[in-house]
Write an enzyme that holds these catalytic residues in place. Structure first.
Site, short mmCIF file in Angstrom:
data_model
loop_
_atom_site.label_atom_id
_atom_site.label_comp_id
_atom_site.label_asym_id
_atom_site.label_seq_id
_atom_site.Cartn_x
_atom_site.Cartn_y
_atom_site.Cartn_z
N THR A 1 -2.93 -58.25 18.76
CA THR A 1 -3.07 -58.86 17.60
C THR A 1 -2.33 -60.45 17.83
O THR A 1 -1.51 -60.36 18.83
CB THR A 1 -2.10 -58.24 16.36
OG1 THR A 1 -3.14 -57.33 15.77
CG2 THR A 1 -1.99 -59.27 15.31
N GLY B 1 -4.54 -54.06 7.51
CA GLY B 1 -3.20 -53.80 8.06
C GLY B 1 -2.36 -54.58 7.37
O GLY B 1 -2.48 -55.52 6.27
N GLY C 1 2.19 -54.70 15.19
CA GLY C 1 2.61 -53.41 15.49
C GLY C 1 1.72 -52.58 14.40
O GLY C 1 0.68 -52.99 13.90
N GLY D 1 0.76 -51.72 11.41
CA GLY D 1 0.71 -52.20 9.97
C GLY D 1 1.17 -51.35 9.10
O GLY D 1 1.92 -52.04 8.29
N1 ASP Z 1 -0.62 -54.91 12.81
C1 ASP Z 1 -1.88 -55.14 13.16
C2 ASP Z 1 -2.57 -54.09 12.35
O1 ASP Z 1 -1.74 -53.14 11.79
C3 ASP Z 1 -2.12 -54.49 14.44
C4 ASP Z 1 -1.28 -54.89 15.59
O2 ASP Z 1 -0.58 -55.95 15.36
O3 ASP Z 1 -1.37 -54.29 17.03
O4 ASP Z 1 -3.76 -54.29 11.96
#
Ligand code: ASP
Length: 340
Positions: A204, A234, A256, A258
């Site tokens: 992301t 997310g 992270g 989400g």
């Molecule tokens: N936060 C993002 C989500 O959960 C994914 C990520 O940041 O890796 O969609």
């Protein structure tokens, strides 16, 4: 000539600052080739320099955030725009948000499938609609209405992310959807890099910036998580969870898993600690990541910038792709958790 009294009313000039992330997760030296590491570092540098260029010309933090994110969305190394993770039904469903710290205006989109630059669609929602958040078909339709560049869903396809999906669905014993229409034929021998583990789960992208006028902005763009259920949204496009900006406190973008960041309203909580408890920015991001997110067994990190130019990042994973640069300062890029 300007009268002395008018001069006295000019706001103090701020030094610009920009911080960027390209995802957090199980990013370890052992699973990284020197060539791939160099490619990531070069991409991070290119994107942050594009944002810095906007700020250095006196441009707004919003423009800087959008410019840097557009570059990362086009870069297949990152899980945003081209190179997005696939949902379990074999489609790319992308989320993005942007927020203007000067007036708390915000725009966000969830599960969009046809816009080359989801961050620009989020900005269009903010500037050209009375709403904050559009999802699915309605958001795709608004993108056409707003005149944004459209892309065939196969544009977002990368072999690497497709193999991540296939591997994960097999692991979960779930059906594997057909290869998307328009995707290139499968390679005869999978490239070695497609065999490497977890690292791909993340990627992301997010950017926070302070401009010379003293205004903050934050933006985040993502393909979500690998093999997510279709329709899942997310934290990234949720104002207050993955993205937040207020000139009264700070601008934050998260990455992270989400679900944890939503439940903890991570981005807004960081800003609240700064605004109401007077915490220094680094202390605020560390508190939320290392106490709150870690306390829920969540994984990920945040980047942040404050109106006085403080810049911070914090993460509880093995790595987070990240970079920061302030006016007159030196570019800092990091990947692993043993780097500053
Ligand atoms: N936060 C993002 C989500 O959960 C994914 C990520 O940041 O890796 O969609």
């Amino acid at each position: 000539m300007m009268a002395a009294s008018a001069l006295a009313q000019q706001p103090a000039a701020h030094h610009w600052a920009i911080v960027l992330h390209g995802g957090a997760g199980t990013i370890e030296r052992a699973s990284m080739t020197p060539a791939r590491e160099a490619a990531y570092r070069a991409s991070l540098a290119q994107a942050i320099e594009a944002g810095a260029h906007v700020l250095d010309r006196g441009g707004s933090s919003l423009d800087a955030v959008e410019a840097a994110i557009r570059i990362l969305e086009d870069d297949p190394l990152f899980n945003a725009g081209r190179g997005s993770d696939f949902a379990a039904d074999g489609r790319n469903e992308m989320d993005a948000a942007i927020m203007d710290g000067s007036n708390l205006k915000a725009g966000a989109v969830g599960d969009v499938t046809r816009t080359r630059h989801p961050i620009s669609l989020a900005r269009a929602v903010m500037e050209k609609s009375p709403h904050v958040f559009l999802v699915g078909e309605g958001a795709d339709a608004f993108s056409v209405y707003a005149g944004l560049e459209q892309a065939d869903p196969s544009f977002f396809f990368t072999e690497r992310r497709w193999q991540d999906l296939v591997r994960e669905l097999k692991r979960e014993g779930l059906p594997i959807p057909p290869r998307p229409a328009g995707a290139p034929p499968p390679p005869a021998v999978p490239a070695a890099e497609m065999e490497s583990p977890d690292e791909h789960k993340y990627g992301t992208v997010g950017v926070v910036a302070l401009d010379r006028a003293g205004n903050l902005a934050a933006g985040t763009s993502t393909g979500g998580t690998n093999a997510k259920r279709w329709g899942r949204v997310g934290d990234s496009p949720l104002i207050g969870a993955g993205t937040y900006a207020s000139n009264k406190s700070c601008a934050v973008s998260a990455t992270g898993t989400g679900e944890y960041f939503i439940r903890l309203t991570v981005a807004r909580t960081v800003c609240a600690l700064v605004e109401y408890k007077g915490l220094a920015l680094q202390a605020a991001v560390d508190e939320v990541i290392h106490k709150e997110v870690t306390g829920l067994n969540g994984d990920g990190g945040v980047i942040a910038v404050a109106p006085d130019g403080q810049m911070a990042w914090s993460f509880n994973t093995a790595g987070m792709y990240r970079a920061k640069l302030a006016e007159g300062g030196k570019l800092e890029i990091g990947i692993y958790n043993d780097e500053p």
